[in-house]
Write a protein that holds these residues in place. Structure first.
Motif, PDB file in Angstrom:
ATOM      1  N   UNK A 194     110.277  41.766  37.474  1.00  0.00           N
ATOM      2  CA  UNK A 194     109.256  41.964  38.504  1.00  0.00           C
ATOM      3  C   UNK A 194     109.517  41.050  39.694  1.00  0.00           C
ATOM      4  N   UNK A 195     109.894  39.821  39.405  1.00  0.00           N
ATOM      5  CA  UNK A 195     110.199  38.876  40.478  1.00  0.00           C
ATOM      6  C   UNK A 195     111.423  39.331  41.265  1.00  0.00           C
ATOM      7  N   UNK A 196     112.418  39.881  40.566  1.00  0.00           N
ATOM      8  CA  UNK A 196     113.602  40.369  41.284  1.00  0.00           C
ATOM      9  C   UNK A 196     113.236  41.524  42.207  1.00  0.00           C
ATOM     10  N   UNK A 197     112.407  42.451  41.724  1.00  0.00           N
ATOM     11  CA  UNK A 197     112.001  43.580  42.561  1.00  0.00           C
ATOM     12  C   UNK A 197     111.267  43.091  43.809  1.00  0.00           C
ATOM     13  N   UNK A 198     110.385  42.124  43.626  1.00  0.00           N
ATOM     14  CA  UNK A 198     109.658  41.569  44.770  1.00  0.00           C
ATOM     15  C   UNK A 198     110.616  40.879  45.736  1.00  0.00           C
ATOM     16  N   UNK A 199     111.571  40.122  45.180  1.00  0.00           N
ATOM     17  CA  UNK A 199     112.543  39.401  46.006  1.00  0.00           C
ATOM     18  C   UNK A 199     113.401  40.381  46.823  1.00  0.00           C
ATOM     19  N   UNK A 200     113.857  41.456  46.188  1.00  0.00           N
ATOM     20  CA  UNK A 200     114.655  42.456  46.891  1.00  0.00           C
ATOM     21  C   UNK A 200     113.861  43.099  48.025  1.00  0.00           C
ATOM     22  N   UNK A 201     112.609  43.397  47.758  1.00  0.00           N
ATOM     23  CA  UNK A 201     111.767  44.056  48.763  1.00  0.00           C
ATOM     24  C   UNK A 201     111.517  43.148  49.954  1.00  0.00           C
ATOM     25  N   UNK A 202     111.131  41.903  49.674  1.00  0.00           N
ATOM     26  CA  UNK A 202     110.873  40.972  50.776  1.00  0.00           C
ATOM     27  C   UNK A 202     112.174  40.573  51.483  1.00  0.00           C
ATOM     28  N   UNK A 203     113.261  40.533  50.726  1.00  0.00           N
ATOM     29  CA  UNK A 203     114.556  40.248  51.339  1.00  0.00           C
ATOM     30  C   UNK A 203     114.971  41.357  52.293  1.00  0.00           C
ATOM     31  N   UNK A 266     124.758  32.946  54.396  1.00  0.00           N
ATOM     32  CA  UNK A 266     123.415  32.373  54.352  1.00  0.00           C
ATOM     33  C   UNK A 266     123.267  31.266  55.384  1.00  0.00           C
ATOM     34  N   UNK A 267     124.255  30.399  55.466  1.00  0.00           N
ATOM     35  CA  UNK A 267     124.205  29.308  56.434  1.00  0.00           C
ATOM     36  C   UNK A 267     124.231  29.837  57.860  1.00  0.00           C
ATOM     37  N   UNK A 268     125.129  30.805  58.122  1.00  0.00           N
ATOM     38  CA  UNK A 268     125.258  31.357  59.475  1.00  0.00           C
ATOM     39  C   UNK A 268     124.007  32.113  59.894  1.00  0.00           C
ATOM     40  N   UNK A 269     123.463  32.926  58.988  1.00  0.00           N
ATOM     41  CA  UNK A 269     122.282  33.733  59.327  1.00  0.00           C
ATOM     42  C   UNK A 269     121.036  32.857  59.442  1.00  0.00           C
ATOM     43  N   UNK A 279     111.576  34.937  61.221  1.00  0.00           N
ATOM     44  CA  UNK A 279     111.181  34.355  59.944  1.00  0.00           C
ATOM     45  C   UNK A 279     112.007  34.976  58.815  1.00  0.00           C
ATOM     46  N   UNK A 280     112.813  34.170  58.136  1.00  0.00           N
ATOM     47  CA  UNK A 280     113.657  34.652  57.039  1.00  0.00           C
ATOM     48  C   UNK A 280     113.605  33.657  55.883  1.00  0.00           C
ATOM     49  N   UNK A 281     112.485  33.615  55.160  1.00  0.00           N
ATOM     50  CA  UNK A 281     112.314  32.599  54.117  1.00  0.00           C
ATOM     51  C   UNK A 281     113.294  32.712  52.955  1.00  0.00           C
ATOM     52  N   UNK A 282     113.654  33.933  52.555  1.00  0.00           N
ATOM     53  CA  UNK A 282     114.590  34.080  51.435  1.00  0.00           C
ATOM     54  C   UNK A 282     115.969  33.559  51.843  1.00  0.00           C
ATOM     55  N   UNK A 283     116.408  33.919  53.023  1.00  0.00           N
ATOM     56  CA  UNK A 283     117.696  33.443  53.522  1.00  0.00           C
ATOM     57  C   UNK A 283     117.709  31.927  53.665  1.00  0.00           C
ATOM     58  N   UNK A 284     116.627  31.363  54.195  1.00  0.00           N
ATOM     59  CA  UNK A 284     116.536  29.907  54.334  1.00  0.00           C
ATOM     60  C   UNK A 284     116.580  29.230  52.964  1.00  0.00           C
TER      61      UNK A 284
END
Length: 311
Positions: A194-203, A266-269, A279-284
């Motif tokens: 469930x957490x992975x699905x949420x992470x993929x969606x928000x990502x 990840x660092x570049x983006x 705002x890109x919290x997952x990438x950060x």
């Protein structure tokens, strides 16, 4: 004849696939035989010639650059004089750490006389090498050149869809690697499906925010080079980015010789997003973890404690 620079897994797989249509010239550092080290059991067909040097491959009118994103700029800086009039197709996913450019931007910066394109989308080299059906995106700002490349590089089992939205294709393919690392972290830390699905969606939401801000088209992001690639890379152990994330989440070691494009991306983006005010919290979070600036516990706490908002 088609030329391919880079005899890693993807370059080797493309050589095998494209040889079904005609002659291919392949060059890779240290590549001399008919076997591809990163593709166990695969052998190059007779129509693939292993070049002795880069200059041989540069004679082809179309050259595929199957090099890691962070290595392509250095390669072109050293060999730019050989590639000024050709159609150069990047076969990598990432954002250059030094310049913040996508692969076609790197090509144009070093070879302004070339026609730049990118081949991207949901694919594993082993599937292409085995002749399994695969669909990819071919992005080229020049519509006429893009159509020609689409016909030249499509085979009976490798189907290419073309677009002129280079920005969408590049950033979809690049940022999905970052999200794949995050998805692997979730599973490695045993946080659940469930957490992975949420992470993929928000990502995917933050990938879309950045790409649209940079001029991408939404239909590109929801296609093969965006959503399609994200789904594959975030759910399969064949993905190096996903496996790296899984190891990171589990606190396990990962083969340092394995190229993981999402780390540098990840660092570049993350830097690009801050400059653009996106705002890109997952990438950060991935950038912080891979640069050892935060702990996994800090990252999870930061994501879960963000202000509640409308989706």
């Amino acid at each position: 004849m088609i030329g391919i620079i880079g005899a890693g897994a993807f370059g080797g797989a493309l050589a095998i696939s494209l040889a079904a249509k005609g002659p291919v010239m392949l060059w890779g550092r240290g590549q001399t035989g008919r076997n591809i080290a990163r593709l166990p059991g695969a052998e190059l067909p007779a129509l693939v010639t292993v070049a002795k040097d880069v200059a041989e491959v540069a004679q082809a009118s179309t050259v595929l650059l199957a090099l890691p994103a962070q290595a392509m700029g250095r390669f072109l800086a050293d060999h730019a004089g050989l590639f000024q009039g050709q159609r150069l197709v990047a076969c990598c996913k990432g954002v250059d750490l030094t310049t913040g450019l996508g692969p076609t931007g790197v090509i144009i910066a070093h070879c302004p006389g070339a026609t730049a394109a990118i081949l991207t989308g949901p694919s594993f080299a082993s599937d292409i090498a085995r002749g399994l059906p695969t669909a990819l995106t071919l992005a080229c700002a020049d519509a006429t050149a893009g159509e020609a490349l689409q016909h030249q590089l499509s085979t009976e089992v490798l189907r290419l869809y073309r677009t002129t939205d280079v920005t969408g294709a590049e950033f979809g393919g690049a940022v999905k690697n970052v999200i794949a690392i995050a998805a692997g972290i979730v599973m490695g830390a045993q946080l659940g499906e469930s957490a992975r699905a949420a992470l993929m969606t928000r990502g995917f939401a933050e990938l879309t925010r950045l790409a649209l801000h940079l001029g991408a088209r939404s239909e590109t992001l929801s296609g093969l080079s965006g959503f399609g690639d994200l789904v594959l890379t975030c759910t399969s152990d064949q993905s190096r980015n996903y496996r790296f994330g899984t190891a990171l989440g589990a606190g396990a070691a990962f083969d340092p010789a394995m190229t993981v494009e999402g780390v540098a991306t990840a660092a570049a983006v993350a830097t690009l997003a801050r400059k653009q005010g996106i705002d890109m919290p997952v990438t950060q979070m991935v950038a912080g973890l891979t640069q050892h600036k935060i702990t996994l516990e800090d990252a999870i706490r930061a994501l879960m404690s963000r202000p509640l908002k409308q989706e």
